[in-house]
Design a protein around this motif. Structure first.
Motif, short mmCIF file in Angstrom:
data_model
loop_
_atom_site.label_atom_id
_atom_site.label_comp_id
_atom_site.label_asym_id
_atom_site.label_seq_id
_atom_site.Cartn_x
_atom_site.Cartn_y
_atom_site.Cartn_z
N PHE A 93 0.90 -1.34 0.13
CA PHE A 93 -0.01 -0.05 -0.07
C PHE A 93 0.89 1.09 -0.04
N TRP A 94 0.19 2.37 -0.50
CA TRP A 94 1.12 3.57 -0.43
C TRP A 94 0.21 4.59 0.21
N ARG A 95 0.75 5.61 1.08
CA ARG A 95 0.08 6.76 1.81
C ARG A 95 0.59 7.82 0.92
N CYS A 96 -0.49 8.48 0.25
CA CYS A 96 -0.19 9.41 -0.72
C CYS A 96 -0.82 10.62 -0.36
N GLN A 97 -0.08 11.75 -0.64
CA GLN A 97 -0.73 13.02 -0.36
C GLN A 97 -1.82 13.16 -1.46
N GLN A 99 -3.32 15.41 -3.85
CA GLN A 99 -3.03 16.76 -4.80
C GLN A 99 -4.49 17.15 -5.27
N ASN A 100 -5.15 16.29 -5.98
CA ASN A 100 -6.62 16.70 -6.36
C ASN A 100 -7.14 15.33 -6.56
N SER A 101 -8.35 15.56 -7.31
CA SER A 101 -9.19 14.06 -7.60
C SER A 101 -8.53 13.21 -8.53
N ARG A 102 -7.51 13.70 -9.09
CA ARG A 102 -6.97 12.67 -10.14
C ARG A 102 -5.44 12.66 -9.55
N VAL A 103 -5.01 13.04 -9.05
CA VAL A 103 -3.39 13.17 -8.74
C VAL A 103 -3.33 12.93 -7.25
N LEU A 104 -2.58 11.84 -6.89
CA LEU A 104 -1.86 11.51 -5.62
C LEU A 104 -0.45 11.61 -5.74
N VAL A 156 -4.58 9.93 1.59
CA VAL A 156 -5.26 8.96 1.31
C VAL A 156 -4.33 7.59 1.21
N SER A 157 -4.78 6.48 1.39
CA SER A 157 -3.90 5.24 0.84
C SER A 157 -4.59 4.66 -0.19
#
Ligand code: FES
Length: 218
Positions: A93-97, A99-104, A156-157
């Motif tokens: 899994f990746w914990r991502c920042q 950025q917007n609804s299409r970019v993590l 989000v993950s």
């Protein structure tokens, strides 16, 4: 006469062979998380050792042991034994920042990103959205379609999942004495992966897996 069997040495498993299923499908049905991507014999990610027996590849070629074969296009012709499966170390899994609804955005550091074309699930608090990785650009993960939800916090993950992720398990969330279904109708591997991602990322509440046939709720 007993049907021929597929022996998976790595997992000490013996399965009845279905001639209309690839060896990869047999492994996934047994909930073995085999690495794969293209599913047409090109990427090499599912390559494994054929120790005994013969397989027919989707291109019509017959291969006899010993050999290295792409499980995704291999059909057993008789009793078959395989090993050296490229098993994915679960959970990934990746914990991502956000950025917007299409970019993590992946965290800085040496982390292997997911692959373009991977099916993925975006894990919000208490809900899950299925998506696909359209592009990996440096640390940016671009989703194929915009997420419908927005996270409560700025992250989000993300987990990658199988096309065949459906099954008989449900992931529940328990928070402040309330129970809610987070993700229903998934297989155990997927449920475990999501549960671990939630728990590793200090989400509020606790997450439980139950088998749908069970009447026992968490
Ligand atoms: S998934 Fe690409 S070769 Fe099998």
């Amino acid at each position: 006469m007993a049907p021929p069997r597929l022996t998976i040495v790595d997992a000490a498993l013996s399965l009845p062979i279905r001639h209309d299923h690839t060896l990869l499908q047999h492994c996934l049905a047994a909930e073995l998380a085999v690495s794969r991507s293209c599913r047409n014999g090109n990427c090499g990610r599912c390559d494994s050792s054929l120790l005994k027996g013969r397989v027919k590849l989707r291109n019509g070629n017959t291969v006899e042991a010993p050999a290295t074969i792409p499980l995704c296009i291999a059909f057993a012709l008789d009793e078959v034994e395989i090993s050296n499966l490229p098993l994915i170390k679960l959970p990934i899994f990746w914990r991502c920042q956000w950025q917007n609804s299409r970019v993590l955005v992946l965290p800085a550091g040496r982390q292997t990103p997911p692959h373009e074309g991977d099916i993925c699930a975006v894990l919000f608090e208490g809900s899950v959205e299925l998506n696909e990785i359209a592009e990996v650009n440096g640390r940016n993960i671009v989703l194929l379609k915009p997420a419908a939800n927005t996270p409560e916090v700025n992250s989000v993950s993300l987990i990658t999942i199988d096309a065949e992720h459906e099954g008989q398990y449900t992931l529940w969330r328990e928070y402040k004495s309330q129970r809610q279904v987070v993700w229903q109708g998934i297989n155990h591997v997927t449920a475990r992966s999501a549960q671990t991602a939630y728990q590793a990322n200090t989400c509020k509440g606790s997450y439980h897996i139950i088998h749908d046939a069970s009447t026992k709720k968490p």
